[in-house]
Design a protein around this motif. Sequence first.
Motif, short mmCIF file in Angstrom:
data_model
loop_
_atom_site.label_atom_id
_atom_site.label_comp_id
_atom_site.label_asym_id
_atom_site.label_seq_id
_atom_site.Cartn_x
_atom_site.Cartn_y
_atom_site.Cartn_z
N ASP A 51 0.81 -1.22 0.00
CA ASP A 51 0.00 0.00 0.00
C ASP A 51 0.84 1.27 0.00
N GLU A 52 2.12 1.16 -0.26
CA GLU A 52 3.03 2.30 -0.21
C GLU A 52 3.21 2.97 -1.57
N GLY A 53 2.14 3.22 -2.27
CA GLY A 53 2.25 3.92 -3.54
C GLY A 53 2.10 3.02 -4.75
N GLY A 54 1.83 1.76 -4.55
CA GLY A 54 1.61 0.85 -5.66
C GLY A 54 2.88 0.37 -6.32
N SER A 55 2.69 -0.43 -7.35
CA SER A 55 3.82 -1.08 -8.02
C SER A 55 4.75 -0.10 -8.70
N SER A 56 4.22 0.98 -9.24
CA SER A 56 5.11 1.93 -9.92
C SER A 56 6.06 2.59 -8.93
N ALA A 57 5.58 2.88 -7.73
CA ALA A 57 6.46 3.48 -6.70
C ALA A 57 7.50 2.47 -6.26
N ARG A 58 7.11 1.22 -6.08
CA ARG A 58 8.07 0.20 -5.68
C ARG A 58 9.13 0.00 -6.77
N ARG A 59 8.69 -0.04 -8.00
CA ARG A 59 9.63 -0.19 -9.12
C ARG A 59 10.60 1.00 -9.17
N ARG A 60 10.06 2.19 -9.00
CA ARG A 60 10.89 3.39 -9.01
C ARG A 60 11.94 3.34 -7.89
N ASP A 61 11.57 2.77 -6.76
CA ASP A 61 12.50 2.69 -5.64
C ASP A 61 13.51 1.56 -5.77
N VAL A 62 13.16 0.49 -6.50
CA VAL A 62 14.06 -0.65 -6.66
C VAL A 62 15.10 -0.39 -7.76
N LEU A 63 14.70 0.22 -8.84
CA LEU A 63 15.58 0.36 -9.99
C LEU A 63 16.89 1.10 -9.72
N PRO A 64 16.92 2.13 -8.88
CA PRO A 64 18.22 2.77 -8.61
C PRO A 64 19.26 1.82 -7.99
N TRP A 65 18.80 0.82 -7.26
CA TRP A 65 19.73 -0.16 -6.70
C TRP A 65 20.46 -0.92 -7.80
N LEU A 66 19.88 -0.96 -8.98
CA LEU A 66 20.42 -1.78 -10.06
C LEU A 66 21.23 -0.99 -11.09
N LEU A 67 21.33 0.32 -10.94
CA LEU A 67 22.04 1.12 -11.94
C LEU A 67 23.50 0.73 -12.08
N LYS A 68 24.18 0.51 -10.97
CA LYS A 68 25.59 0.14 -11.04
C LYS A 68 25.74 -1.23 -11.71
N HIS A 69 24.80 -2.12 -11.46
CA HIS A 69 24.85 -3.45 -12.06
C HIS A 69 24.58 -3.38 -13.56
N ARG A 70 23.72 -2.48 -13.95
CA ARG A 70 23.47 -2.27 -15.38
C ARG A 70 24.76 -1.84 -16.07
N SER A 71 25.46 -0.94 -15.43
CA SER A 71 26.74 -0.48 -15.98
C SER A 71 27.75 -1.62 -16.04
N MET A 72 27.78 -2.45 -14.99
CA MET A 72 28.69 -3.61 -14.99
C MET A 72 28.37 -4.54 -16.16
N LEU A 73 27.08 -4.81 -16.39
CA LEU A 73 26.69 -5.68 -17.49
C LEU A 73 27.12 -5.09 -18.83
N HIS A 74 26.93 -3.81 -18.97
CA HIS A 74 27.27 -3.14 -20.23
C HIS A 74 28.78 -3.15 -20.48
N ASN A 75 29.57 -2.99 -19.43
CA ASN A 75 31.02 -2.88 -19.59
C ASN A 75 31.75 -4.21 -19.50
N SER A 76 31.09 -5.25 -19.06
CA SER A 76 31.73 -6.55 -18.90
C SER A 76 31.95 -7.24 -20.24
N ALA A 77 33.13 -7.76 -20.44
CA ALA A 77 33.40 -8.53 -21.65
C ALA A 77 32.52 -9.78 -21.69
#
Length: 120
Positions: A51-77
């Motif tokens: 009940d804390e703002g619905g799925s879009s709020a939860r997604r918005r709050d989770v995705l920043p945790w993954l930004l560094k990992h996205r960069s790792m995936l992009h830069n990894s051979a």
Amino acid sequence: PGEAEYRGDYRNDDDSADKSVAHGWNYHQGPEWVWPLGFFLKAWHHFYGKDEGGSSARRRDVLPWLLKHRSMLHNSAWRSLPELTNSTGSVCSHACPAQAWSIATLLDALHSLEADEALE
């Protein structure tokens, strides 16, 4: 990091006399493991509350945790995530560069987020 035994940078080739890090002794005393993040995100998502703002709020709050990992995936051979990183998420050249469970737990967390969103 505040613990006396914490040694955040792992180097398996350290031949020094420092028993706290020599020959990779600190493998379990500091380097940042990637795979627990997926479990953390699932728990955080579960306990954050539906009940804390619905799925879009939860997604918005989770995705920043993954930004560094996205960069790792992009830069990894390997186009993968490593087993572990050194302090502050820096590259650990002595870690496995492509660890299946590092990817798997994050994918599982994202899948759970998507599944919960579909139910709303």
